[in-house]
Design a protein around this motif. Sequence first.
Motif, mmCIF file in Angstrom:
data_model
loop_
_atom_site.group_PDB
_atom_site.id
_atom_site.type_symbol
_atom_site.label_atom_id
_atom_site.label_comp_id
_atom_site.label_asym_id
_atom_site.label_seq_id
_atom_site.Cartn_x
_atom_site.Cartn_y
_atom_site.Cartn_z
ATOM 1 N N TRP A 143 1.211 -13.554 -5.300
ATOM 2 C CA TRP A 143 1.453 -14.342 -6.087
ATOM 3 C C TRP A 143 2.803 -15.796 -5.300
ATOM 4 N N ARG A 144 3.784 -14.347 -5.729
ATOM 5 C CA ARG A 144 5.484 -15.470 -5.272
ATOM 6 C C ARG A 144 5.386 -15.184 -4.186
ATOM 7 N N TRP A 145 5.290 -14.626 -3.709
ATOM 8 C CA TRP A 145 6.092 -14.287 -1.769
ATOM 9 C C TRP A 145 5.248 -15.159 -1.599
ATOM 10 N N LEU A 146 3.578 -15.793 -2.046
ATOM 11 C CA LEU A 146 3.452 -17.115 -1.479
ATOM 12 C C LEU A 146 3.916 -18.946 -1.856
ATOM 13 N N ARG B 6 1.545 -19.178 6.164
ATOM 14 C CA ARG B 6 2.258 -17.293 5.753
ATOM 15 C C ARG B 6 1.283 -16.830 4.950
ATOM 16 N N PHE B 7 -0.424 -17.739 4.144
ATOM 17 C CA PHE B 7 -1.883 -16.088 4.009
ATOM 18 C C PHE B 7 -1.779 -15.796 4.853
ATOM 19 N N ALA B 8 -1.823 -16.451 5.933
ATOM 20 C CA ALA B 8 -2.972 -16.222 7.273
ATOM 21 C C ALA B 8 -1.694 -14.308 7.593
ATOM 22 N N THR C 171 10.553 -9.854 -1.207
ATOM 23 C CA THR C 171 9.689 -10.073 -2.092
ATOM 24 C C THR C 171 7.759 -9.252 -1.247
ATOM 25 N N LEU C 172 8.248 -9.555 -0.059
ATOM 26 C CA LEU C 172 7.381 -9.090 0.815
ATOM 27 C C LEU C 172 7.469 -7.805 1.559
ATOM 28 N N ALA C 173 8.615 -7.282 1.568
ATOM 29 C CA ALA C 173 8.667 -5.726 2.112
ATOM 30 C C ALA C 173 8.627 -5.590 0.465
ATOM 31 N N GLY D 222 -0.200 -4.822 -8.522
ATOM 32 C CA GLY D 222 0.877 -4.974 -7.973
ATOM 33 C C GLY D 222 0.973 -5.939 -6.847
ATOM 34 N N ALA D 223 0.371 -5.358 -5.833
ATOM 35 C CA ALA D 223 0.442 -5.756 -4.308
ATOM 36 C C ALA D 223 0.003 -8.068 -4.934
ATOM 37 N N VAL D 224 -1.229 -7.741 -5.445
ATOM 38 C CA VAL D 224 -1.449 -9.387 -5.300
ATOM 39 C C VAL D 224 -0.691 -10.025 -6.058
ATOM 40 N N LEU D 225 0.374 -9.705 -7.498
ATOM 41 C CA LEU D 225 1.373 -10.807 -8.273
ATOM 42 C C LEU D 225 2.282 -11.315 -7.278
ATOM 43 N N LEU D 226 2.716 -9.865 -6.616
ATOM 44 C CA LEU D 226 4.052 -10.382 -5.328
ATOM 45 C C LEU D 226 3.326 -10.530 -4.963
#
Length: 583
Positions: free
Chosen positions: A161-164, A216-218, A171-173, A155-159
């Motif tokens: 993807w959306r946030w990036l 954003r990724f960093a 979405t980040l929260a 769930g975290a890695v799919l979210l």
Amino acid sequence: MRPPDARALLVLATTLVAGFGTVFRNGFAFDDDILILSNPTIKDGTLFWATLFDSFFAETVNEGNLVFFRPLVKASYFATYQLFGAVPWPYQTANLLLHLLNAWLVHRLARTWLRLRARGALAAALVFLLHPVQTEPVAWISGRTDLMGVAGILGAVLLAWRWLLVPRPSTLALLLFVDLLGLLSKELAVITPPVLAVLVWHRWPALRRRPGLPRRFAALMILLLALTALFFAVRAVALAGTESPEIWPTHSQHTWRFVIPGTVLLYVRLILWPHPYTLDFNTGNFPVVTSPAEVTFLLWCAGCLALAALTAGTLARRHLAGVALALFLLGVGPVSQLRPLVVIGCERYTYFPLIGGAVLAGAMVQRLRLSPRALAAAAVVLLASVSLWNASRIRLWRDNLTLFTYAFEANPADRHKQYVLAKVLLGLGRPGDALAVLHENPMGRFDHPTHLELEGVALVNLGRTDEGIARLRECVAMNMTPTCICAIGMVAIGSVDASGIRQTRCVAPREPVPVDFYTLRVPSLPIELPGGRPSMELPNAPPPRDTSSDGGSCSAAGDAGAGSFALVLFALVGLAFVSRRRR
């Protein structure tokens, strides 16, 4: 939800019912008795809130032996018990829904991060859903820890993807909240940051073109690492003073690390060929080496080096095979004996690593040049065959008697399975069968006072009272070892040599043994016993059987040495061949 995604979810749900529908014939088994049926913390609300952030096994018989921090899983048991009580089907339904959720998340992972088409993504999800190694974490109610932990990671890695792609604060929260839920379910969720790093590396050529995405990724990686560090800090405070004893899987603190390469290859073998089933792997059914110069250890290291080289090479080229292998290794890492546990390996630990194998299978299916009808027909036949295979595995988890009868027959050298099976039989009012099981491996009675205790209770229940009392009074744990391994009048002296191996010597005491010495009983045994200690013809027993020297051969594990190495090496060569880029 788009129509193709809805159809994929429907296929997954139908396959789940076909493959795991028989789980509702099962009851509680193994640790379910400890964590649910006999766990006071999920029955009393006050005690639950007082111990929610204590050890996972707080207030149970395993409180001093197993120390884990999984408050969310405990909360799920509490909620289910308060709503439905001690009936198995609600717990089983929750496990099935969690497994379906994870299969759906694997499908979305394959579609978004890994860019598989609909056919390949659905194949990957189906392999993950129905692979035979999944029967243990799904059919076993206490396997929920793996289901919930993996749901948090995916769930975290799919979210992410959306946030990036579209950076929204909500979405980040939600991403951080889902990752926290995974951490509170199982410690395995600490691999979320490196999993995300692997996925971003795979898609970096396309992602780096988006404005602001590198920053954003960093920032996201910093937040995830900070959350993981906070989790470890809270865990350390919550579990302060409740450290579990170090139980070395090879009975030596100096040699247990030698099994790590073999454990990694064991999980590769379980994904490639999970047969025959064994409840767990320990020194009774797994080769244990004591020196880095042994051939078995060298073969293990060669296999791991080949796997690591293939992973690094394909990952450097951003090939899908590299991502799949990296996901496997990241999932195996936290469970490959990086800390001492008596269990070397078991199938439930492959729940996350299987995602890598499922992705590879999906990519291969995507390359098949078959018509949709031919592919569907082949899939139906294959899924039906695997469902029948899984049904036989699920049946083993029906109850403790079924599970431990199979486990002991598969590995009669495992004295723990022998003891549990005898205890189950005794609880069912079958003392004669319990006594027969205890006598199948007589070496167990010399190592474990509990075996002698159980034998005494069985004899008393059979009407052989004098013999039973003799057994109950025979064995008192003293000086790190049970006194029953020595002849009458002798006492046992336990010590640990330089290599970490327990040594026992039977010596004559300086003064005669007091009359009341053998009446010192643990609370679970009779406090008063009539008469003195009876005369028994018990010579000094031979030293405990050293399972590290017998090669670990067992029908339950098959040939886990050179045979497993050859199978894994063959798979690596084949994977290297299919992963080459077309010129």
